[in-house]
Design a protein around this motif. Structure first.
Motif, PDB file in Angstrom:
ATOM      1  N   LEU A  88      -7.453  -1.897  -5.879  1.00  0.00           N
ATOM      2  CA  LEU A  88      -7.176  -0.839  -6.861  1.00  0.00           C
ATOM      3  C   LEU A  88      -8.138  -0.883  -8.048  1.00  0.00           C
ATOM      4  CD1 LEU A  88      -3.267  -0.863  -6.838  1.00  0.00           C
ATOM      5  CD2 LEU A  88      -4.730   1.074  -6.216  1.00  0.00           C
ATOM      6  N   GLN A  89      -8.749  -2.015  -8.263  1.00  0.00           N
ATOM      7  CA  GLN A  89      -9.707  -2.107  -9.361  1.00  0.00           C
ATOM      8  C   GLN A  89     -11.023  -1.399  -9.025  1.00  0.00           C
ATOM      9  OE1 GLN A  89     -10.063  -6.009 -11.224  1.00  0.00           O
ATOM     10  NE2 GLN A  89      -8.106  -6.601 -10.274  1.00  0.00           N
ATOM     11  N   ASP A  90     -11.204  -1.080  -7.741  1.00  0.00           N
ATOM     12  CA  ASP A  90     -12.391  -0.316  -7.326  1.00  0.00           C
ATOM     13  C   ASP A  90     -12.029   1.172  -7.365  1.00  0.00           C
ATOM     14  OD1 ASP A  90     -14.551   0.887  -6.141  1.00  0.00           O
ATOM     15  OD2 ASP A  90     -14.550  -0.375  -4.338  1.00  0.00           O
ATOM     16  N   LEU A  91     -12.470   1.888  -8.381  1.00  0.00           N
ATOM     17  CA  LEU A  91     -12.060   3.269  -8.604  1.00  0.00           C
ATOM     18  C   LEU A  91     -12.592   4.226  -7.542  1.00  0.00           C
ATOM     19  CD1 LEU A  91     -12.472   3.506 -12.492  1.00  0.00           C
ATOM     20  CD2 LEU A  91     -10.473   2.870 -11.136  1.00  0.00           C
ATOM     21  N   THR A  92     -13.500   3.769  -6.714  1.00  0.00           N
ATOM     22  CA  THR A  92     -14.029   4.653  -5.660  1.00  0.00           C
ATOM     23  C   THR A  92     -13.085   4.759  -4.467  1.00  0.00           C
ATOM     24  OG1 THR A  92     -15.204   2.852  -4.538  1.00  0.00           O
ATOM     25  CG2 THR A  92     -16.382   4.005  -6.306  1.00  0.00           C
ATOM     26  N   VAL A  93     -12.085   3.882  -4.431  1.00  0.00           N
ATOM     27  CA  VAL A  93     -11.122   3.890  -3.313  1.00  0.00           C
ATOM     28  C   VAL A  93      -9.890   4.682  -3.736  1.00  0.00           C
ATOM     29  CG1 VAL A  93      -9.704   2.519  -1.755  1.00  0.00           C
ATOM     30  CG2 VAL A  93     -11.924   1.640  -2.543  1.00  0.00           C
ATOM     31  N   PRO A  94      -9.570   5.800  -3.064  1.00  0.00           N
ATOM     32  CA  PRO A  94      -8.376   6.571  -3.409  1.00  0.00           C
ATOM     33  C   PRO A  94      -7.111   5.725  -3.235  1.00  0.00           C
ATOM     34  CG  PRO A  94      -9.817   7.811  -1.942  1.00  0.00           C
ATOM     35  CD  PRO A  94     -10.342   6.429  -1.974  1.00  0.00           C
ATOM     36  N   VAL A  95      -6.154   5.924  -4.141  1.00  0.00           N
ATOM     37  CA  VAL A  95      -4.892   5.171  -4.085  1.00  0.00           C
ATOM     38  C   VAL A  95      -4.201   5.372  -2.740  1.00  0.00           C
ATOM     39  CG1 VAL A  95      -2.573   4.977  -5.077  1.00  0.00           C
ATOM     40  CG2 VAL A  95      -4.562   5.216  -6.581  1.00  0.00           C
ATOM     41  N   ALA A  96      -4.295   6.564  -2.185  1.00  0.00           N
ATOM     42  CA  ALA A  96      -3.601   6.878  -0.926  1.00  0.00           C
ATOM     43  C   ALA A  96      -4.132   6.076   0.254  1.00  0.00           C
ATOM     44  CB  ALA A  96      -3.712   8.365  -0.631  1.00  0.00           C
ATOM     45  N   GLN A  97      -5.372   5.542   0.121  1.00  0.00           N
ATOM     46  CA  GLN A  97      -5.943   4.783   1.234  1.00  0.00           C
ATOM     47  C   GLN A  97      -5.664   3.285   1.155  1.00  0.00           C
ATOM     48  OE1 GLN A  97     -10.131   5.587   1.580  1.00  0.00           O
ATOM     49  NE2 GLN A  97      -9.850   7.823   1.737  1.00  0.00           N
ATOM     50  N   VAL A  98      -5.163   2.827   0.003  1.00  0.00           N
ATOM     51  CA  VAL A  98      -4.992   1.383  -0.208  1.00  0.00           C
ATOM     52  C   VAL A  98      -3.982   0.782   0.761  1.00  0.00           C
ATOM     53  CG1 VAL A  98      -4.279  -0.391  -1.859  1.00  0.00           C
ATOM     54  CG2 VAL A  98      -5.703   1.537  -2.609  1.00  0.00           C
ATOM     55  N   SER A  99      -2.897   1.512   1.006  1.00  0.00           N
ATOM     56  CA  SER A  99      -1.835   0.967   1.866  1.00  0.00           C
ATOM     57  C   SER A  99      -2.370   0.582   3.237  1.00  0.00           C
ATOM     58  CB  SER A  99      -0.691   1.976   2.009  1.00  0.00           C
ATOM     59  OG  SER A  99      -1.166   3.190   2.569  1.00  0.00           O
ATOM     60  N   ALA A 100      -3.172   1.433   3.850  1.00  0.00           N
ATOM     61  CA  ALA A 100      -3.721   1.148   5.183  1.00  0.00           C
ATOM     62  C   ALA A 100      -4.697  -0.014   5.131  1.00  0.00           C
ATOM     63  CB  ALA A 100      -4.408   2.387   5.738  1.00  0.00           C
ATOM     64  N   LEU A 101      -5.430  -0.136   4.026  1.00  0.00           N
ATOM     65  CA  LEU A 101      -6.424  -1.198   3.906  1.00  0.00           C
ATOM     66  C   LEU A 101      -5.801  -2.591   3.830  1.00  0.00           C
ATOM     67  CD1 LEU A 101      -8.929   0.461   1.406  1.00  0.00           C
ATOM     68  CD2 LEU A 101      -9.239   0.115   3.870  1.00  0.00           C
ATOM     69  N   VAL A 102      -4.514  -2.675   3.424  1.00  0.00           N
ATOM     70  CA  VAL A 102      -3.860  -3.992   3.312  1.00  0.00           C
ATOM     71  C   VAL A 102      -2.779  -4.200   4.376  1.00  0.00           C
ATOM     72  CG1 VAL A 102      -4.368  -4.269   0.868  1.00  0.00           C
ATOM     73  CG2 VAL A 102      -2.242  -3.137   1.564  1.00  0.00           C
ATOM     74  N   GLY A 103      -2.713  -3.304   5.378  1.00  0.00           N
ATOM     75  CA  GLY A 103      -1.841  -3.569   6.519  1.00  0.00           C
ATOM     76  C   GLY A 103      -0.536  -2.813   6.586  1.00  0.00           C
ATOM     77  N   TYR A 104      -0.314  -1.820   5.658  1.00  0.00           N
ATOM     78  CA  TYR A 104       0.929  -1.042   5.706  1.00  0.00           C
ATOM     79  C   TYR A 104       0.672   0.279   6.434  1.00  0.00           C
ATOM     80  CZ  TYR A 104       2.883  -4.268   2.279  1.00  0.00           C
ATOM     81  OH  TYR A 104       3.340  -5.384   1.644  1.00  0.00           O
ATOM     82  N   SER A 105       1.593   0.629   7.319  1.00  0.00           N
ATOM     83  CA  SER A 105       1.401   1.860   8.093  1.00  0.00           C
ATOM     84  C   SER A 105       1.865   3.099   7.343  1.00  0.00           C
ATOM     85  CB  SER A 105       2.162   1.764   9.434  1.00  0.00           C
ATOM     86  OG  SER A 105       3.539   1.533   9.196  1.00  0.00           O
ATOM     87  N   GLY A 106       2.725   2.930   6.349  1.00  0.00           N
ATOM     88  CA  GLY A 106       3.226   4.074   5.586  1.00  0.00           C
ATOM     89  C   GLY A 106       2.963   3.915   4.096  1.00  0.00           C
ATOM     90  N   HIS A 107       2.454   4.959   3.443  1.00  0.00           N
ATOM     91  CA  HIS A 107       2.112   4.864   2.020  1.00  0.00           C
ATOM     92  C   HIS A 107       3.359   4.755   1.147  1.00  0.00           C
ATOM     93  CE1 HIS A 107      -0.244   5.350  -1.593  1.00  0.00           C
ATOM     94  NE2 HIS A 107       0.561   6.323  -1.985  1.00  0.00           N
ATOM     95  N   SER A 108       4.407   5.504   1.471  1.00  0.00           N
ATOM     96  CA  SER A 108       5.613   5.473   0.633  1.00  0.00           C
ATOM     97  C   SER A 108       6.255   4.091   0.652  1.00  0.00           C
ATOM     98  CB  SER A 108       6.620   6.528   1.107  1.00  0.00           C
ATOM     99  OG  SER A 108       6.994   6.306   2.458  1.00  0.00           O
ATOM    100  N   TYR A 109       6.282   3.459   1.838  1.00  0.00           N
ATOM    101  CA  TYR A 109       6.857   2.106   1.923  1.00  0.00           C
ATOM    102  C   TYR A 109       5.986   1.132   1.117  1.00  0.00           C
ATOM    103  CZ  TYR A 109       8.263  -2.415   3.837  1.00  0.00           C
ATOM    104  OH  TYR A 109       8.685  -3.706   3.967  1.00  0.00           O
ATOM    105  N   PHE A 110       4.661   1.284   1.222  1.00  0.00           N
ATOM    106  CA  PHE A 110       3.752   0.446   0.445  1.00  0.00           C
ATOM    107  C   PHE A 110       4.047   0.572  -1.053  1.00  0.00           C
ATOM    108  CE2 PHE A 110      -0.232   0.845  -2.075  1.00  0.00           C
ATOM    109  CZ  PHE A 110      -0.535  -0.507  -2.177  1.00  0.00           C
ATOM    110  N   CYS A 111       4.279   1.794  -1.511  1.00  0.00           N
ATOM    111  CA  CYS A 111       4.557   2.009  -2.943  1.00  0.00           C
ATOM    112  C   CYS A 111       5.837   1.301  -3.381  1.00  0.00           C
ATOM    113  CB  CYS A 111       4.662   3.507  -3.240  1.00  0.00           C
ATOM    114  SG  CYS A 111       3.076   4.363  -3.099  1.00  0.00           S
ATOM    115  N   ARG A 112       6.865   1.331  -2.509  1.00  0.00           N
ATOM    116  CA  ARG A 112       8.121   0.657  -2.867  1.00  0.00           C
ATOM    117  C   ARG A 112       7.918  -0.849  -2.950  1.00  0.00           C
ATOM    118  NH1 ARG A 112      10.246   4.200   1.007  1.00  0.00           N
ATOM    119  NH2 ARG A 112      10.629   2.492   2.481  1.00  0.00           N
TER     120      ARG A 112
END
Length: 511
Positions: A467-491
């Protein structure tokens, strides 16, 4: 039993378990005969065809053909065979598949007791078509009638009462100590000696029964005036028997006035005669009417739940101490030696199973320990043996802890490197040589949190770095760390950081 014994086949891929079952109860005395053994379901099917067992006692997890498939095959081809399932773990959903195939019952191997095993066998026997215990005694000898009465195959002793017309009854038993060589031959010689000596008991009725390979029982019917004479002659006879065989003890039972009391007296005072030599080494004659020290006390059941929890948590020294304490309590209560030894051996086997040893090493250690426990013929040597085994097992566990700590480091490193993948605890257990249940408990004990919590913590830490890399959209972070769903990642992210991913990024920029 009036009819021939019920035929039983044991199926288990563990040799130690098969041996443990074979010696857990007195099969023949209870009316069962082990006709064979098999190490897997495929071999067992051949054995059933050849040996025609009426009951099959089978493990649920086996190579070549597992317990579920084996149960289905037996039910289809031999519907009259009664099945009992053994399970190493309390996994009812898996065992339930066998129950649907008409299995009599299932029992857990780690907590199996002789009493539970016998109860399930009797339950299975009751379902055998056309089998009925028939204890008719017409035309039998007094010796046969006595044996059937003492073993519980008749209740009242009415037929034996017709042979004995006396006011008082007492029994004298000669028991050959546990582990004595050529016990069966010795028993036959002693039986002949007692038969010859009966003529010296003038005016006293008697009959002799060979109860089992290491015990002879004599029933006497007498009048009160003959009581002192009978005692003196029995003491003399016992001395002569002791000269013939050093490994014997004699027991004179409490007298009674009813045949109906003999079974209870035999079970309470004579059946466990060899236990007396275990607890009172060197003593050759026990007069139970005067005996202050009785055998067969009761104590609380072993706390297997705590024992299992200590083992799963890697607290091996504490588990060994618990086992030693319970064993001492059993000895203090003068427990049934046969059952006490079996229980302690089973607890040691559970202990070794938890250590995750190599199979060859585990079998070698188990066979050595089982032999040591069986060979201990007196309480002092037995307690010393159990203490020595507990110490050796604790030493093995200390070495095992070092290996397990190294493997745990490997697991943590692997998780750090593969956190983006679909990691599952059972897969890691298989990869690093741990069982699922053991690894789950060991992970909690070592890391002070569960596997999923630790994995989430690793992933969220990595997400914060991304997340400290501003070039990476927040919506893509979940997949990059192993979560299949963004909403679950946010929780999950908010649970661990107190903020949403967007809030965390905004706050980190402002700082």
């Amino acid at each position: 039993m009036g009819e021939e014994s019920i035929r039983v086949l044991i199926v288990d891929d563990e040799f130690i378990m098969r041996q443990g079952l074979r010696y857990m109860i007195h099969w023949e005395e209870e009316g069962f005969t082990i006709v064979g053994e098999a190490a897997n379901g495929k071999d067992a099917m051949d054995q059933i065809e050849k040996l025609q067992p009426q009951i099959v006692l089978s493990d649920i997890v086996m190579p070549l053909m597992d317990g579920v498939d084996f149960t289905v095959a037996v039910h289809h081809r031999y519907p009259h065979v009664q099945m009992i399932i053994l399970s190493g773990y309390d996994n009812f959903e898996y065992v339930k598949q066998t129950l649907m195939q008409g299995v009599v019952d299932y029992i857990l191997k780690p907590t199996l007791t002789p009493h539970e095993l016998l109860g399930v066998l009797q339950k299975a026997a009751a379902r055998i078509p056309g089998w009925h215990p028939d204890h008719a005694m017409t035309g039998e000898t007094a010796e046969e009638l006595l044996k059937e009465l003492l073993l519980g195959e008749t209740k009242t002793g009415e037929e034996l009462q017709k042979v004995f017309a006396a006011s008082y009854y007492c029994m004298y038993a000669v028991t050959i100590a546990h582990g004595s060589e050529r016990a069966a031959e010795t028993a036959e010689l002693l039986c002949e000696k007692i038969q010859r000596a009966k003529s010296e008991f003038s005016g006293v009725q008697s009959c002799v029964a060979l109860m089992k390979k290491e015990q002879i029982c004599v029933l006497f019917g007498y009048e009160m005036s003959q009581r002192s004479m009978l005692r003196i002659k029995l003491e003399k006879l016992n001395g002569e028997i002791g000269l013939m065989c050093e490994d014997t003890i004699g027991i004179i039972s409490t007298p009674c006035q009813s045949m109906g009391q003999l079974r209870e007296i035999y079970q309470r005072e004579l059946a466990r005669g060899a236990d007396l030599s275990f607890y009172y080494p060197g003593k050759k004659l026990f007069v139970m009417e005067n005996e202050k020290d009785r055998i067969g006390g009761t104590i609380e059941r072993f706390d297997f739940t705590r024992y299992n929890r200590l083992l799963l948590g890697g607290q091996y020294r504490q588990a060994a101490d618990q086992l030693l304490g319970y064993n001492h309590a059993l000895c203090e209560s003068r427990a049934d030696v046969y059952r006490m030894k079996n229980q302690i051996k089973n607890m040691f086997m559970v202990f070794l199973d938890m250590l995750q040893l190599e199979e060859d090493e585990k079998l070698r250690v188990q066979e050595h320990f089982l032999w040591e426990v069986d060979a201990a013929g007196e309480r002092l040597s037995y307690e010393q043996t159990v203490a020595q085994i507990a110490s050796e097992v604790a030493d093995i566990s200390a070495k095992q802890n070092t290996k397990e700590d190294a493997r745990m480091d490997q697991i943590l490193t692997y998780m750090e490197q593969h956190y983006t993948e679909d990691l599952k605890l059972e897969d890691l257990g298989e990869k690093f040589g741990f069982s699922y249940n053991y690894l789950s408990a060991y992970f909690n004990q070592q890391m002070n949190e569960g596997f999923n919590d630790y994995l989430n913590r690793v992933r969220i830490h990595k997400a914060c770095e991304i997340l400290q890399d501003l070039t990476v959209p927040v919506a893509q972070v979940s997949a990059l760390v192993g979560y299949s769903g963004h909403s679950y990642f946010c929780r999950v992210f908010k649970k661990y950081t107190g903020k949403t991913p967007s809030e965390w990024r905004r706050d980190s920029i402002e700082k």
